[in-house]
Design a protein around this motif. Sequence first.
Motif, PDB file in Angstrom:
ATOM      1  N   GLY A  85       0.807  -1.209   0.000  1.00  0.00           N
ATOM      2  CA  GLY A  85       0.000   0.000   0.000  1.00  0.00           C
ATOM      3  C   GLY A  85       0.845   1.265   0.000  1.00  0.00           C
ATOM      4  N   LEU A  86       2.027   1.170  -0.622  1.00  0.00           N
ATOM      5  CA  LEU A  86       2.946   2.301  -0.665  1.00  0.00           C
ATOM      6  C   LEU A  86       3.357   2.575  -2.112  1.00  0.00           C
ATOM      7  N   PRO A  87       3.723   3.817  -2.424  1.00  0.00           N
ATOM      8  CA  PRO A  87       4.239   4.102  -3.767  1.00  0.00           C
ATOM      9  C   PRO A  87       5.538   3.321  -4.010  1.00  0.00           C
ATOM     10  N   LYS A  88       5.769   2.956  -5.249  1.00  0.00           N
ATOM     11  CA  LYS A  88       6.982   2.222  -5.603  1.00  0.00           C
ATOM     12  C   LYS A  88       8.226   2.993  -5.186  1.00  0.00           C
TER      13      LYS A  88
ATOM     14  N   HIS B  78      11.758   1.909  -3.014  1.00  0.00           N
ATOM     15  CA  HIS B  78      13.117   2.169  -3.485  1.00  0.00           C
ATOM     16  C   HIS B  78      13.882   3.099  -2.541  1.00  0.00           C
ATOM     17  N   TYR B  79      13.159   3.912  -1.787  1.00  0.00           N
ATOM     18  CA  TYR B  79      13.808   4.803  -0.826  1.00  0.00           C
ATOM     19  C   TYR B  79      14.530   3.987   0.256  1.00  0.00           C
ATOM     20  N   TYR B  80      13.930   2.853   0.625  1.00  0.00           N
ATOM     21  CA  TYR B  80      14.519   2.013   1.677  1.00  0.00           C
ATOM     22  C   TYR B  80      15.381   0.884   1.109  1.00  0.00           C
ATOM     23  N   PHE B  81      15.061   0.421  -0.090  1.00  0.00           N
ATOM     24  CA  PHE B  81      15.778  -0.708  -0.682  1.00  0.00           C
ATOM     25  C   PHE B  81      16.108  -0.376  -2.138  1.00  0.00           C
ATOM     26  N   ASN B  82      17.385  -0.443  -2.490  1.00  0.00           N
ATOM     27  CA  ASN B  82      17.831  -0.033  -3.813  1.00  0.00           C
ATOM     28  C   ASN B  82      17.356  -0.956  -4.925  1.00  0.00           C
ATOM     29  N   SER B  83      17.181  -2.233  -4.603  1.00  0.00           N
ATOM     30  CA  SER B  83      16.820  -3.199  -5.634  1.00  0.00           C
ATOM     31  C   SER B  83      16.029  -4.343  -5.033  1.00  0.00           C
ATOM     32  N   LYS B  84      15.499  -5.192  -5.899  1.00  0.00           N
ATOM     33  CA  LYS B  84      14.776  -6.370  -5.436  1.00  0.00           C
ATOM     34  C   LYS B  84      15.710  -7.305  -4.661  1.00  0.00           C
ATOM     35  N   MET B  85      16.965  -7.385  -5.110  1.00  0.00           N
ATOM     36  CA  MET B  85      17.937  -8.222  -4.414  1.00  0.00           C
ATOM     37  C   MET B  85      18.201  -7.694  -3.003  1.00  0.00           C
ATOM     38  N   ASP B  86      18.311  -6.376  -2.847  1.00  0.00           N
ATOM     39  CA  ASP B  86      18.498  -5.791  -1.512  1.00  0.00           C
ATOM     40  C   ASP B  86      17.318  -6.135  -0.610  1.00  0.00           C
TER      41      ASP B  86
END
Length: 208
Positions: free
Chosen positions: A45-48, A52-60
Motif C-alpha cells: 500500500g505504498l508508492p513504488k 526504493h527509498y529504503y531498498f535499492n533493488s529487489k535483491m536488496d
Amino acid sequence: MGHTGIKTSRVRQKNIQVILKAAEDEFVISGFKGASIRDIANRAGLPKANVHYYFNSKMDLYSAVLSHIMDLWEAVFSGLNPDDDPASALRQYINAKMQYCLAHSNASRIFSSEIIHGGQHLREHFKHFKDWIDEKSKVIQAWIEQGKMDPVDPLHLLFTIWATTQYYVDYNPQVACVVGKEELSEEDIQAATDHLCNLVIKGCGVKA
C-alpha cells in the motif's frame, strides 16, 4: 534526538516492517524471479518510490527479508544456558520453534525454498549462523557432561528438531489430508508438538 527525529525513526521502522511483510507474501506467491518491486509496493500500500527509498533493488529487499528471517529464528533459541533443566528447555524450544514456524509460515517457506535452491543468498549469513549453532551446541554438550542426558550429537539433535517442526509448516496441507481434515486445528498442532517433545526428550535419555 528531537521529537521530530523520533517520529521520523518510528515512521521509517513502520514502513520497513510493512514492506518486509509485503515482500515475504510476494516472494512466497511469485518466487524471487516472479516478484517485482511494483507488486510488493502495491501489496504494501505504498508508492513504488517509497520502497526504493529504503531498498535499492529487489535483491536488496530479498536479502533484507532473509536477514529478518534469520534474526527471528535465532531469537527463538537465544536463552539456553548450561544450568537449565534440559527437559524443560527442550520442551520450551520445540514449542517455540513450532509456534514460530506457524506464525511466520511465509518466512519459513522462503527460507526452505532458498536452501533448496542452493542457499546462495544466505551464504553471507552462514558464518554468523554457524557461530550461533556452535554456542547452542556447547550448551547441549554441557548437559551431556553433567550427566543430564545421553551423549547425543548436539548438531544432529538441532537438525532433527528443525526438520520435524519445519515439516508441519511446509507440508501442512499434506499432513491435514493424511489425518482427514481440511486444515490442522490448534489442538492438532499442540498434539504434534507434544509428540515431538516426548520423542526428543525420551530419545535423548534426558534425566528426570
